[in-house]
Design a protein around this motif. Structure first.
Motif, PDB file in Angstrom:
ATOM      1  N   UNK A 122       9.305  14.190 -10.542  1.00 42.68           N
ATOM      2  CA  UNK A 122       9.871  12.854 -10.684  1.00 42.68           C
ATOM      3  C   UNK A 122      10.545  12.396  -9.399  1.00 42.68           C
ATOM      4  N   UNK A 123      11.274  13.298  -8.744  1.00 42.88           N
ATOM      5  CA  UNK A 123      11.951  12.917  -7.509  1.00 42.88           C
ATOM      6  C   UNK A 123      10.951  12.612  -6.412  1.00 42.88           C
ATOM      7  N   UNK A 124       9.871  13.394  -6.328  1.00 38.83           N
ATOM      8  CA  UNK A 124       8.830  13.114  -5.342  1.00 38.83           C
ATOM      9  C   UNK A 124       8.193  11.760  -5.615  1.00 38.83           C
ATOM     10  N   UNK A 125       7.951  11.467  -6.893  1.00 33.89           N
ATOM     11  CA  UNK A 125       7.394  10.163  -7.256  1.00 33.89           C
ATOM     12  C   UNK A 125       8.330   9.033  -6.839  1.00 33.89           C
ATOM     13  N   UNK A 126       9.618   9.188  -7.088  1.00 31.22           N
ATOM     14  CA  UNK A 126      10.588   8.163  -6.694  1.00 31.22           C
ATOM     15  C   UNK A 126      10.575   7.948  -5.190  1.00 31.22           C
ATOM     16  N   UNK A 127      10.489   9.037  -4.427  1.00 30.47           N
ATOM     17  CA  UNK A 127      10.466   8.913  -2.970  1.00 30.47           C
ATOM     18  C   UNK A 127       9.213   8.175  -2.500  1.00 30.47           C
ATOM     19  N   UNK A 128       8.059   8.484  -3.108  1.00 31.26           N
ATOM     20  CA  UNK A 128       6.823   7.803  -2.717  1.00 31.26           C
ATOM     21  C   UNK A 128       6.901   6.303  -2.995  1.00 31.26           C
ATOM     22  N   UNK A 129       7.402   5.929  -4.169  1.00 30.48           N
ATOM     23  CA  UNK A 129       7.514   4.514  -4.505  1.00 30.48           C
ATOM     24  C   UNK A 129       8.556   3.815  -3.642  1.00 30.48           C
ATOM     25  N   UNK A 130       9.569   4.553  -3.257  1.00 32.34           N
ATOM     26  CA  UNK A 130      10.593   3.989  -2.368  1.00 32.34           C
ATOM     27  C   UNK A 130       9.975   3.591  -1.035  1.00 32.34           C
ATOM     28  N   UNK A 131       9.055   4.401  -0.547  1.00 29.72           N
ATOM     29  CA  UNK A 131       8.399   4.096   0.716  1.00 29.72           C
ATOM     30  C   UNK A 131       7.536   2.847   0.608  1.00 29.72           C
ATOM     31  N   UNK A 132       6.935   2.634  -0.563  1.00 27.59           N
ATOM     32  CA  UNK A 132       6.048   1.482  -0.736  1.00 27.59           C
ATOM     33  C   UNK A 132       6.793   0.161  -0.679  1.00 27.59           C
ATOM     34  N   UNK A 133       8.097   0.174  -0.902  1.00 23.02           N
ATOM     35  CA  UNK A 133       8.900  -1.053  -0.841  1.00 23.02           C
ATOM     36  C   UNK A 133       9.273  -1.437   0.588  1.00 23.02           C
ATOM     37  N   UNK A 134       8.999  -0.563   1.531  1.00 25.16           N
ATOM     38  CA  UNK A 134       9.374  -0.844   2.917  1.00 25.16           C
ATOM     39  C   UNK A 134       8.434  -1.880   3.531  1.00 25.16           C
ATOM     40  N   UNK A 135       8.963  -2.811   4.331  1.00 21.41           N
ATOM     41  CA  UNK A 135       8.088  -3.773   5.034  1.00 21.41           C
ATOM     42  C   UNK A 135       7.111  -3.080   5.990  1.00 21.41           C
ATOM     43  N   UNK A 136       7.457  -1.861   6.430  1.00 20.11           N
ATOM     44  CA  UNK A 136       6.584  -1.144   7.360  1.00 20.11           C
ATOM     45  C   UNK A 136       5.408  -0.466   6.672  1.00 20.11           C
ATOM     46  N   UNK A 137       5.378  -0.533   5.348  1.00 22.52           N
ATOM     47  CA  UNK A 137       4.313   0.154   4.630  1.00 22.52           C
ATOM     48  C   UNK A 137       2.936  -0.380   5.012  1.00 22.52           C
ATOM     49  N   UNK A 138       2.849  -1.680   5.288  1.00 21.72           N
ATOM     50  CA  UNK A 138       1.558  -2.274   5.623  1.00 21.72           C
ATOM     51  C   UNK A 138       1.026  -1.789   6.971  1.00 21.72           C
ATOM     52  N   UNK A 139       1.895  -1.142   7.759  1.00 22.19           N
ATOM     53  CA  UNK A 139       1.462  -0.648   9.063  1.00 22.19           C
ATOM     54  C   UNK A 139       0.834   0.742   8.999  1.00 22.19           C
ATOM     55  N   UNK A 140       0.824   1.346   7.813  1.00 22.45           N
ATOM     56  CA  UNK A 140       0.201   2.658   7.686  1.00 22.45           C
ATOM     57  C   UNK A 140      -1.285   2.563   7.969  1.00 22.45           C
ATOM     58  N   UNK A 141      -1.813   3.611   8.552  1.00 19.53           N
ATOM     59  CA  UNK A 141      -3.249   3.661   8.824  1.00 19.53           C
ATOM     60  C   UNK A 141      -4.015   3.870   7.527  1.00 19.53           C
ATOM     61  N   UNK A 142      -5.338   3.663   7.583  1.00 24.08           N
ATOM     62  CA  UNK A 142      -6.157   3.872   6.399  1.00 24.08           C
ATOM     63  C   UNK A 142      -6.091   5.321   5.936  1.00 24.08           C
ATOM     64  N   UNK A 143      -6.009   6.250   6.873  1.00 20.56           N
ATOM     65  CA  UNK A 143      -5.911   7.667   6.525  1.00 20.56           C
ATOM     66  C   UNK A 143      -4.623   7.937   5.757  1.00 20.56           C
ATOM     67  N   UNK A 144      -3.517   7.364   6.211  1.00 19.75           N
ATOM     68  CA  UNK A 144      -2.238   7.587   5.537  1.00 19.75           C
ATOM     69  C   UNK A 144      -2.224   6.955   4.154  1.00 19.75           C
ATOM     70  N   UNK A 145      -2.869   5.812   4.000  1.00 16.59           N
ATOM     71  CA  UNK A 145      -2.946   5.191   2.687  1.00 16.59           C
ATOM     72  C   UNK A 145      -3.782   6.042   1.726  1.00 16.59           C
ATOM     73  N   UNK A 146      -4.834   6.661   2.253  1.00 19.58           N
ATOM     74  CA  UNK A 146      -5.638   7.550   1.416  1.00 19.58           C
ATOM     75  C   UNK A 146      -4.823   8.749   0.950  1.00 19.58           C
ATOM     76  N   UNK A 147      -4.013   9.309   1.849  1.00 24.46           N
ATOM     77  CA  UNK A 147      -3.158  10.429   1.471  1.00 24.46           C
ATOM     78  C   UNK A 147      -2.106   9.985   0.458  1.00 24.46           C
ATOM     79  N   UNK A 148      -1.563   8.786   0.672  1.00 22.42           N
ATOM     80  CA  UNK A 148      -0.564   8.257  -0.259  1.00 22.42           C
ATOM     81  C   UNK A 148      -1.158   8.131  -1.665  1.00 22.42           C
TER      82      UNK A 148
END
Length: 585
Positions: free
Chosen positions: A61-87
């Motif tokens: 649950x904590x890992x899930x919360x951390x992942x979703x927390x990252x998705x709220x960042x304005x910098x999330x759109x700057x992730x590469x396609x590879x990083x989005x696949x891993x996400x």
């Protein structure tokens, strides 16, 4: 009232208190899961802040919360396609938690909306609302039932290593076969659980079988060559809005070091424990555990012999040994964190109630027990000055005289420290680098009473190399895509001797760092890993080791003058090539 009765009442009280306001249960994420590295990279790149991943294992649950927390960042759109696949891959593995904790797909839809809002990348992380039955043709096996969930996944590994060396003792090839399984899940609103059991068959010499002189997790027992050893972790958890309580047998890892931790590492085999984790806010985190360790010290007062016909049997009992530890993590700023830890080792007695008080200052508590125990202090700090670099450091204090800390003739500074930096894509996309140096002074982790040494099953609880050693570690990781990785690691390691422990308390100290230098080892390791299918991974590796032995100390070691074992009797080189296939690990 006897101490054991106190413990029984304590556990019963905790059960009723926590059970009265349960929310979501806890299932632990294994320490070797790559999601921890991914979370660290997201934090360094500025997608989220105040990730408390310095005290593992975390819950799903904590890992899930951390992942979703990252998705709220304005910098999330700057992730590469590879990083989005891993996400997406890590998010999909947590789909059971999405279904159970929210009952509908509303939570999933929120996650998808985040992606659509910040990027043009669409994902599918939906989960079925209907109860599902067993599907024998698919892995892992999953089963939903109302608010309950069960997952079973087989574990298998086959590894073969070809060695070539100018030392016959290290020329033997090695093979490893592992088989078992992992089960975890949730039972309604009250119980989370996990179980992992594997059996290993190893063909190797005694040195490689026992995993001496490396940072891999050790085994619980040493038997004859070409035989078996097992590994079992199991736990049950209760959770509330404010705290998680876990009872079980598993390992902990405190710190951010990649080559090992100087405070609590997973070098030793897992051990039974009670763990309490609380999150007061997004800037404060607290963890406590009390563990039951293996002393491997025979208790002559309870061991006995008995006769059965013509045969005589001898039953051995071993002295009791424990650890109590707690860690307070504070993040006053988004890019800065520090932590304070206490570890206390004691034994030859029943568990002491005073060490079951999570917020007790152990340094003061041991004074009330006549200073018969061994306390260690730990400090950690992390700083992210830019969006591609993290600086970190750790220190362990086994013994120190604060009033004479800088006096070379009268100081007893038994310290160990670790400093390092992690660089995320400093030179090119998908390339990460890490540089780390660890220094352990003489007599750190040791004690005048053997029962109080920082060990279990004869493995160190802290950094794998032990006292009177240092290690320089460098690593580069390059992701070809979300399923392929190449890593190159280098290690420069020096090991000194350990004299009789009576010199540990001499003042002024008669021995300095790296006294009785025994050997230096340089290692280079090249590894290619590919995920063939989900949970199935293949790996090919090449390794070179150069060992340079201080011949002046070989004769002394053979005479027992230095009690630290010397496994290398002469200079030699070793070349290794390995191939492995793993499923479910």
């Amino acid at each position: 009232m006897q101490p054991k009765r106190y413990l029984q009442l304590l556990f019963l009280l905790l059960f009723f208190v926590i059970n009265s306001f349960l929310t979501a249960q806890v299932v632990l994420v294994p320490l070797n899961d790559k999601v921890y590295d991914f979370l660290e990279e997201l934090e360094i790149k500025g997608l989220a802040s105040r990730y408390f991943i310095g005290s593992k294992p975390l819950s799903r649950k904590q890992v899930l919360d951390y992942l979703l927390k990252a998705a709220h960042s304005p910098n999330f759109k700057n992730l590469s396609q590879l990083e989005k696949n891993k996400y997406e891959k890590y998010l999909k593995k947590l789909s059971p938690e999405k279904k159970l904790w929210h009952g509908t797909d509303d939570f999933v839809n929120i996650g998808e909306e985040i992606f659509k809002k910040l990027t043009d990348y669409e994902i599918d992380i939906s989960v079925t609302k209907k109860d599902s039955a067993w599907h024998s043709y698919s892995l892992p096996f999953e089963f939903y039932r109302n608010k309950s969930y069960l997952q079973l996944n087989p574990i298998a590994k086959a590894k073969y290593v070809i060695n070539s060396s100018d030392s016959s003792y290290f020329d033997e090839n090695q093979s490893l076969l592992t088989g078992g399984g992992r089960i975890f899940g949730y039972l309604g609103d009250h119980i989370g659980f996990g179980f992992r059991a594997v059996n290993n068959r190893v063909d190797a010499n005694e040195f490689d079988f026992k995993k001496f002189d490396c940072n891999e997790q050790g085994i619980g027992s040493l038997v004859t060559r070409g035989t078996y050893y097992d590994e079992i972790d199991a736990y049950i958890s209760l959770s509330s809005e404010y705290a998680d309580l876990v009872l079980g047998k598993f390992s902990n890892y405190w710190g951010t070091g990649k080559s090992g931790s100087v405070t609590i590492s997973n070098r030793a085999p897992s051990y039974p424990q009670i763990m309490l984790r609380t999150g007061f806010s997004n800037w404060l985190n607290f963890v406590y555990f009390h563990g039951w360790l293996e002393s491997n010290l025979q208790d002559d007062s309870t061991s006995y012999t008995f006769q059965d016909g013509d045969q005589t049997f001898y039953r051995k009992f071993y002295k009791q040994k424990y650890i109590a530890a707690h860690r307070l993590e504070i993040a006053p700023w988004e890019n800065f964190k520090f932590a304070f830890s206490e570890m206390l080792y004691y034994g030859e007695t029943d568990p002491k109630m005073i060490y079951f008080i999570p917020v007790m200052f152990f340094w003061s508590a041991q004074h009330q027990t006549n200073d018969q125990d061994n306390e260690e202090l730990g400090f950690d700090v992390e700083w992210i000055p830019t969006d591609f670099c993290k600086l970190y450091g750790s220190m362990i204090i086994d013994d120190i005289r604060l009033t004479k800390i800088f006096d070379e003739d009268e100081s007893l500074n038994y310290l160990g420290y670790q400093v390092g930096t992690k660089l995320v894509e400093p030179l090119m996309p998908n390339l990460n680098m890490q540089i780390e140096y660890t220094h352990i002074n003489p007599w750190v982790y040791t004690h005048k009473f053997p029962i109080n040494r920082a060990t279990t099953d004869d493995y160190l609880m802290g950094f794998w190399s032990g006292q009177n050693s240092d290690n320089l570690f460098l690593e580069m990781n390059y992701d070809l895509d979300s399923r392929q990785n190449i890593s190159l690691a280098f290690s420069h390691y020096r090991k000194g001797a350990q004299d009789s422990t009576y010199k540990q308390y001499e003042c002024p100290p008669s021995e300095k760092f790296m006294f009785g230098h025994q050997y230096t080892r340089n290692s280079v390791n090249l590894q290619y890993t590919r995920e063939l299918f989900e949970y199935l991974t293949a790996s090919v590796g090449l390794k070179f080791q150069n060992i340079n032995v201080n011949e002046d100390n070989i004769e002394k070691a053979e005479q027992g003058i230095y009690v630290n074992p010397v496994y290398y009797k002469n200079d030699f080189d070793r070349y290794s090539a390995s191939i492995s296939f793993t499923y479910g690990l």
